[in-house]
Design an enzyme around this catalytic site. Sequence first.
Site, PDB file in Angstrom:
ATOM      1  N   HIS A   1      76.509 -61.912 -46.689  1.00 44.57           N
ATOM      2  CA  HIS A   1      77.276 -61.316 -47.796  1.00 44.57           C
ATOM      3  C   HIS A   1      78.746 -61.646 -47.537  1.00 44.57           C
ATOM      4  O   HIS A   1      79.110 -62.814 -47.454  1.00 44.57           O
ATOM      5  CB  HIS A   1      76.962 -59.811 -47.809  1.00 44.57           C
ATOM      6  CG  HIS A   1      77.413 -59.055 -49.011  1.00 44.57           C
ATOM      7  ND1 HIS A   1      77.883 -59.643 -50.147  1.00 44.57           N
ATOM      8  CD2 HIS A   1      77.463 -57.711 -49.255  1.00 44.57           C
ATOM      9  CE1 HIS A   1      78.202 -58.705 -51.031  1.00 44.57           C
ATOM     10  NE2 HIS A   1      77.960 -57.515 -50.507  1.00 44.57           N
TER      11      HIS A   1
ATOM     12  N   HIS B   1      74.010 -68.925 -53.992  1.00 43.03           N
ATOM     13  CA  HIS B   1      74.269 -67.566 -54.454  1.00 43.03           C
ATOM     14  C   HIS B   1      73.035 -67.061 -55.175  1.00 43.03           C
ATOM     15  O   HIS B   1      72.362 -67.824 -55.865  1.00 43.03           O
ATOM     16  CB  HIS B   1      75.474 -67.555 -55.415  1.00 43.03           C
ATOM     17  CG  HIS B   1      76.062 -66.187 -55.576  1.00 43.03           C
ATOM     18  ND1 HIS B   1      75.575 -65.290 -56.488  1.00 43.03           N
ATOM     19  CD2 HIS B   1      77.069 -65.579 -54.925  1.00 43.03           C
ATOM     20  CE1 HIS B   1      76.281 -64.170 -56.385  1.00 43.03           C
ATOM     21  NE2 HIS B   1      77.191 -64.313 -55.458  1.00 43.03           N
TER      22      HIS B   1
ATOM     23  N   ASP C   1      83.149 -67.812 -50.890  1.00 41.73           N
ATOM     24  CA  ASP C   1      83.504 -67.814 -49.474  1.00 41.73           C
ATOM     25  C   ASP C   1      83.795 -69.200 -48.918  1.00 41.73           C
ATOM     26  O   ASP C   1      84.300 -69.331 -47.810  1.00 41.73           O
ATOM     27  CB  ASP C   1      82.365 -67.186 -48.649  1.00 41.73           C
ATOM     28  CG  ASP C   1      82.279 -65.693 -48.882  1.00 41.73           C
ATOM     29  OD1 ASP C   1      83.341 -65.083 -49.038  1.00 41.73           O
ATOM     30  OD2 ASP C   1      81.166 -65.161 -48.915  1.00 41.73           O
TER      31      ASP C   1
HETATM   32  N1  ACO Z   1      72.074 -73.862 -47.186  1.00 41.03           N
HETATM   33  C1  ACO Z   1      70.892 -74.533 -47.217  1.00 41.03           C
HETATM   34  N2  ACO Z   1      69.838 -74.147 -47.941  1.00 41.03           N
HETATM   35  C2  ACO Z   1      69.974 -73.019 -48.678  1.00 41.03           C
HETATM   36  C3  ACO Z   1      71.176 -72.287 -48.703  1.00 41.03           C
HETATM   37  C4  ACO Z   1      72.253 -72.738 -47.924  1.00 41.03           C
HETATM   38  N3  ACO Z   1      73.412 -72.093 -47.905  1.00 41.03           N
HETATM   39  N4  ACO Z   1      71.036 -71.206 -49.524  1.00 41.03           N
HETATM   40  C5  ACO Z   1      69.782 -71.280 -49.995  1.00 41.03           C
HETATM   41  N5  ACO Z   1      69.140 -72.387 -49.476  1.00 41.03           N
HETATM   42  C6  ACO Z   1      67.808 -72.846 -49.804  1.00 41.03           C
HETATM   43  C7  ACO Z   1      66.739 -71.996 -49.126  1.00 41.03           C
HETATM   44  O1  ACO Z   1      66.367 -72.523 -47.866  1.00 41.03           O
HETATM   45  C8  ACO Z   1      65.632 -72.069 -50.131  1.00 41.03           C
HETATM   46  O2  ACO Z   1      64.993 -73.319 -50.005  1.00 41.03           O
HETATM   47  P1  ACO Z   1      63.368 -73.421 -50.161  1.00 41.03           P
HETATM   48  O3  ACO Z   1      63.104 -73.056 -51.597  1.00 41.03           O
HETATM   49  O4  ACO Z   1      63.044 -74.809 -49.801  1.00 41.03           O
HETATM   50  O5  ACO Z   1      62.792 -72.396 -49.217  1.00 41.03           O
HETATM   51  C9  ACO Z   1      66.329 -72.089 -51.483  1.00 41.03           C
HETATM   52  O6  ACO Z   1      67.633 -72.658 -51.208  1.00 41.03           O
HETATM   53  C10 ACO Z   1      66.522 -70.729 -52.113  1.00 41.03           C
HETATM   54  O7  ACO Z   1      67.170 -69.898 -51.141  1.00 41.03           O
HETATM   55  P2  ACO Z   1      66.998 -68.326 -51.049  1.00 41.03           P
HETATM   56  O8  ACO Z   1      67.231 -67.926 -49.631  1.00 41.03           O
HETATM   57  O9  ACO Z   1      65.719 -67.914 -51.702  1.00 41.03           O
HETATM   58  O10 ACO Z   1      68.176 -67.831 -51.969  1.00 41.03           O
HETATM   59  P3  ACO Z   1      68.746 -66.368 -51.990  1.00 41.03           P
HETATM   60  O11 ACO Z   1      69.122 -66.114 -53.392  1.00 41.03           O
HETATM   61  O12 ACO Z   1      67.818 -65.403 -51.336  1.00 41.03           O
HETATM   62  O13 ACO Z   1      70.020 -66.476 -51.033  1.00 41.03           O
HETATM   63  C11 ACO Z   1      72.219 -66.535 -50.236  1.00 41.03           C
HETATM   64  C12 ACO Z   1      71.322 -66.390 -51.471  1.00 41.03           C
HETATM   65  C13 ACO Z   1      71.900 -65.429 -49.211  1.00 41.03           C
HETATM   66  C14 ACO Z   1      73.675 -66.396 -50.668  1.00 41.03           C
HETATM   67  C15 ACO Z   1      71.953 -67.931 -49.607  1.00 41.03           C
HETATM   68  O14 ACO Z   1      72.255 -68.943 -50.539  1.00 41.03           O
HETATM   69  C16 ACO Z   1      72.734 -68.150 -48.302  1.00 41.03           C
HETATM   70  O15 ACO Z   1      72.268 -67.746 -47.241  1.00 41.03           O
HETATM   71  N6  ACO Z   1      73.935 -68.785 -48.385  1.00 41.03           N
HETATM   72  C17 ACO Z   1      74.763 -68.983 -47.212  1.00 41.03           C
HETATM   73  C18 ACO Z   1      75.537 -67.700 -46.910  1.00 41.03           C
HETATM   74  C19 ACO Z   1      76.617 -67.448 -47.927  1.00 41.03           C
HETATM   75  O16 ACO Z   1      77.391 -68.323 -48.279  1.00 41.03           O
HETATM   76  N7  ACO Z   1      76.701 -66.178 -48.388  1.00 41.03           N
HETATM   77  C20 ACO Z   1      77.778 -65.747 -49.295  1.00 41.03           C
HETATM   78  C21 ACO Z   1      77.236 -65.425 -50.640  1.00 41.03           C
HETATM   79  S1  ACO Z   1      78.558 -65.008 -51.722  1.00 41.03           S
HETATM   80  C22 ACO Z   1      78.910 -63.410 -51.302  1.00 41.03           C
HETATM   81  O17 ACO Z   1      78.111 -62.641 -50.872  1.00 41.03           O
HETATM   82  C23 ACO Z   1      80.291 -62.987 -51.450  1.00 41.03           C
END
Ligand code: ACO
Length: 419
Positions: free
Chosen positions: A259, A298, A354
């Site tokens: 987050h 996101h 971010d």
């Molecule tokens: N890098 C690589 N792969 C990713 C990333 C990433 N940053 N984010 C998602 N994916 C991939 C997952 O592995 C998944 O792939 P798959 O379908 O082959 O399994 C697919 O994309 C979907 O990902 P989910 O985890 O289901 O997406 P979710 O909506 O649950 O996650 C989140 C959202 C937590 C923000 C995620 O994108 C992440 O971890 N990002 C990195 C951390 C980050 O930047 N957080 C800040 C968010 S903005 C905020 O809170 C202010």
Amino acid sequence: MTITDNRSGQSVQVPIVDGGVDASEWRKLLPGVWFYDPALMTTASTPSAITDLDGENGILRYRGYPIEQLAEHSTYLEVAYLLIHGELPTAQQYEPWVHEITYHTFIHENVRKRFLEGFHHDAHPMGMLVSAIAALSTFYPEANNISDPDNRYKQIVRLIAKMPTLAAACHRNSVGMPFVYPDNSLNFTENFLAMLWKVAEPRYAANPTLARALDVLFILHADHEQNCGTTAMRTVGSAHADPYVSTASAAAALYGPRHGGANEAVIHMLTQIGSVDRVPQFIEDVKAGRGRLQGFGHRVYKSYDPRAAIIKKTADDVFAITGKNPLLDIALAIEEVALSDDYFISRKLYPNVDFYSGLIYQAMGFPTEMFTVLFAIPRTAGWLAHWVELLEQDQKIVRPRQIYTGVGARDYVAMDGRT
Ligand code: ACO
């Protein structure tokens, strides 16, 4: 929609209202059968009139005003007023609001001397901040009278006003510098910068471009509808806990690297990559499942994060003063590679708020541990707007169901009879 229970043939008609279906109709038809929705990915937990977010089209509006217009023309305190009250203030409304916030910036001496100074020198400022916000609850016991709107308002002013003071105190404690008292002649952001950076000069004069850039970042971070932190705020608030401990719970959620902690994780990632030529290998590692690209992806934005676009522009203004952050080239290279790679395109992964904010904070001189603290300061206005909305909606206590997957009933076995 008509939902039919095929076992009994019974049906119920549920209208689709504002894009949602009322789950209580389902409950009437199928008592004891629960929606299974881990992480609430398909659940709207509340109606809300605060922030409008269209993730497919990259739209973010506070009370109807596009984030781009607010970032260009408004100030954080004006936006905070908008979020809490629902309308932009007139001049007659704004002046007392700013006055009230300015004159509530001081914290009780015991919060600083006995509480904050008690932390170990290497305590993470976010852990200190979460604890300090919760501790304020003990200084304002009347805050638990949440049914009185005047009393609520007083705590809202206190919280918005004291967040920069607490945040600066956490920073000064981590770096072993003496505490700086608020200066009521400065505006909100300048005052914060003075409390952070003042050394021996009689008055600290913040660079106006940097103060404005920070104010824009505060505007962009002020609210984001039902994210993890705000959901924590609404959940704890629904138990009628006081606003200080509720805000502390929201800040605790924000602390997580998935987050608000992601801006810190971005800098660690860029530092670890180290140079532009190592970007392709890093991207390959991410695609192979060895870690995530921090600052990308996101839950809601699936085209682009409009805040990231504004932040990228703000970064240019900041780097013109501070000099370019050497990690910027690595970030730009990552963005270029990722945005043309099918792994990221097919999963709709774009830079989020971010990805660039950490680079700005670092160029301005903030240690990485302070990044999430910088996020928590403005988000306090959003959390409190949701808290007020929740109480005015008179919402029931949040209490989801579960799908029990453990063992069935069994008899207690004495210790000497266990294997
Ligand atoms: N890098 C690589 N792969 C990713 C990333 C990433 N940053 N984010 C998602 N994916 C991939 C997952 O592995 C998944 O792939 P798959 O379908 O082959 O399994 C697919 O994309 C979907 O990902 P989910 O985890 O289901 O997406 P979710 O909506 O649950 O996650 C989140 C959202 C937590 C923000 C995620 O994108 C992440 O971890 N990002 C990195 C951390 C980050 O930047 N957080 C800040 C968010 S903005 C905020 O809170 C202010």
